[in-house]
Design a protein around this motif. Structure first.
Motif, PDB file in Angstrom:
ATOM      1  N   ILE A 115      10.422  20.292 -54.136  1.00 48.60           N
ATOM      2  CA  ILE A 115      10.461  20.744 -55.523  1.00 48.60           C
ATOM      3  C   ILE A 115       9.037  21.057 -55.980  1.00 48.60           C
ATOM      4  O   ILE A 115       8.102  20.316 -55.663  1.00 48.60           O
TER       5      ILE A 115
ATOM      6  N   ILE B  32      11.995  31.111 -58.201  1.00 48.77           N
ATOM      7  CA  ILE B  32      11.730  29.910 -58.998  1.00 48.77           C
ATOM      8  C   ILE B  32      10.420  30.105 -59.749  1.00 48.77           C
ATOM      9  O   ILE B  32       9.370  30.282 -59.120  1.00 48.77           O
TER      10      ILE B  32
ATOM     11  N   ASP C 163      14.870  23.479 -57.669  1.00 46.32           N
ATOM     12  CA  ASP C 163      14.148  23.473 -58.943  1.00 46.32           C
ATOM     13  C   ASP C 163      15.010  22.994 -60.099  1.00 46.32           C
ATOM     14  O   ASP C 163      14.798  23.359 -61.244  1.00 46.32           O
TER      15      ASP C 163
END
Length: 430
Positions: free
Chosen positions: A153, A202, A255
């Motif tokens: 992440i 993202i 995410d």
């Protein structure tokens, strides 16, 4: 998905979550009034079509075992199961000690992974709050022909100090790993270009580091080989850095909301965030619900109370004039008249007192189960089955960071915590 086995690691003694782990393992810690931490990874597995799960633990596993047994039952035709693998000593030479780490725990249970028809092993943590469709991770793993895939992440530099951080090449292969970097010089070694993150759909939003989420998908045979040929004890610190060097290790980028609930402060903040107007984690999501033990409880009873931005579980009794703001109120919580609760996590109780038990409490001069009239609680965690008297005030007004060890009310990370089954007398002041 019958060729995938999921292993949920129950963790060690959970010292950073003490006193919530004084009488229970980390995965059994209550969450959001009615769930337990273990419900998160198990629900993610079920919602992803993965219904063959093992939970590995060794500390205080009785309540966890009871919760799993009463919650997760599958029909005879699905082949699904959730089994608890508690550490045990056997007559085998290699199993004379307790689990020495996450990798050692899996090593001592390899026979469950070596059954026919298993191609992949998904390794999960039992103390994280997030929602993920693991089928997407499996797809990433298969399409990239990976030996192992790790979920990562994007994080900013301040958050990266608490995690393992990875360096990724253009094809998504993990090429480097640094555990909890503390300086900008260290972070520069593993930093990613924000455009690389943006290019994968993202938004980077100033984040230039990829943190490991501690979620791994292994080819079964590769995992067995790695555990049999080494004496590594931990996945994050030993197994993963080793496979980065020698195997095809790929990244699955994520995410969504993800919180590692490893400390009292993280537990407290995660719970209160769920009580907000726009919680970062939606417990009511229809597509991927969070499952827990079904209970037969009466509706919660309110009597002239004022409640704002709070989660109230079933079976509660809230007295006249009570004020509850930005708090989580767990199952069967009894709250007296004129009580004020702000910014607090109240876990509730495992039972209701009978009339005879109430008489015995009164005869012994002990408070009744719940929170007595006119008490004031702010910024605190109240564990299960507590008996808090009348006129009690629990507020860390002095800003103490840590205090007490064997008292019924201690302070951890600046947060007052009343231990499970604790008794707080009338007019107590913190």
């Amino acid at each position: 998905m019958r060729n995938v086995i999921s292993l949920v690691l129950g963790g060690g003694r959970g010292t950073r979550l003490y006193p919530l782990t004084k009488f229970r393992s980390k995965p059994a810690v209550p969450l959001a009034g009615k769930y337990r931490l273990i419900d998160i990874p198990l629900s993610n597995c079920i919602n992803s079509g993965l219904n063959r799960m093992y939970v590995l633990t060794q500390f205080m596993s009785v309540s966890l075992h009871r919760h799993i047994r009463q919650t997760y039952r599958f029909d005879h035709f699905s082949g699904g199961f959730v089994e608890l693998l508690a550490a045990q000593q056997t007559t085998n030479d290699e199993n004379k000690d307790w689990y020495q780490g996450t990798a050692d725990a899996v090593r001592k249970n390899l026979r469950y992974l070596q059954q026919p028809g298993i191609d992949y092993v998904l390794i999960l943590s039992g103390d994280q709050l997030y929602r993920m469709d693991y089928r997407e991770m499996i797809k990433t793993h298969q399409e990239s022909r990976a030996d192992v895939t790790i979920a990562g992440i994007p994080v900013d530099r301040e958050a990266a100090k608490g995690f393992g951080v990875m360096r990724i090449n253009d094809e998504g292969r993990v090429q480097g790993f640094l555990e909890k970097p503390q300086t900008h010089q260290e972070m520069d070694i593993v930093k990613m270009s924000p455009s690389w993150i943006d290019g994968r759909g993202i938004p980077s939003k100033g984040r230039d580091l990829i943190a490991s989420m501690g979620i791994y998908l292994f080819n079964r045979d590769m995992l067995v080989d790695a555990l049999e040929k080494t004496d590594y004890r931990d996945f994050g610190k030993e197994i993963f850095p080793a496979v980065v060097r020698s195997k095809r290790c790929m990244l699955h980028l994520f995410d969504g909301y993800w919180e590692d609930i490893g400390t009292i402060k993280a537990f407290y903040e995660a719970n209160l965030s769920l009580a907000g107007t726009h919680p970062p984690f939606d417990l009511s999501a229809a597509v991927a619900p969070i499952y827990s033990r079904p209970r037969f409880l009466p509706p919660t009873l309110f009597d002239g109370a004022t409640i704002k931005r709070s989660l109230i579980a079933d079976g509660c009794q809230i007295g006249q004039g009570a004020v509850i703001e930005n708090s989580v109120i767990g199952l069967r919580t009894i709250i007296g008249e004129g009580v004020t609760i702000r910014n607090s996590v109240i876990m509730g109780a495992d039972m209701f007192d009978t009339d005879d038990q109430k008489k015995r409490h009164a005869a012994a001069g002990r408070p009744q189960l719940g929170i007595g009239d006119r008490s004031y609680i702010e910024g605190a965690i109240i564990d299960k089955n507590v008996q808090i008297g009348r006129g009690v005030r629990i507020v860390n007004e002095q800003g103490v960071e840590d205090r007490g060890e064997h008292e019924p009310c201690i302070i951890r990370d600046g947060i007052p915590c009343v231990v499970k089954d604790g008794v707080i007398p009338d007019n107590y002041r913190l």
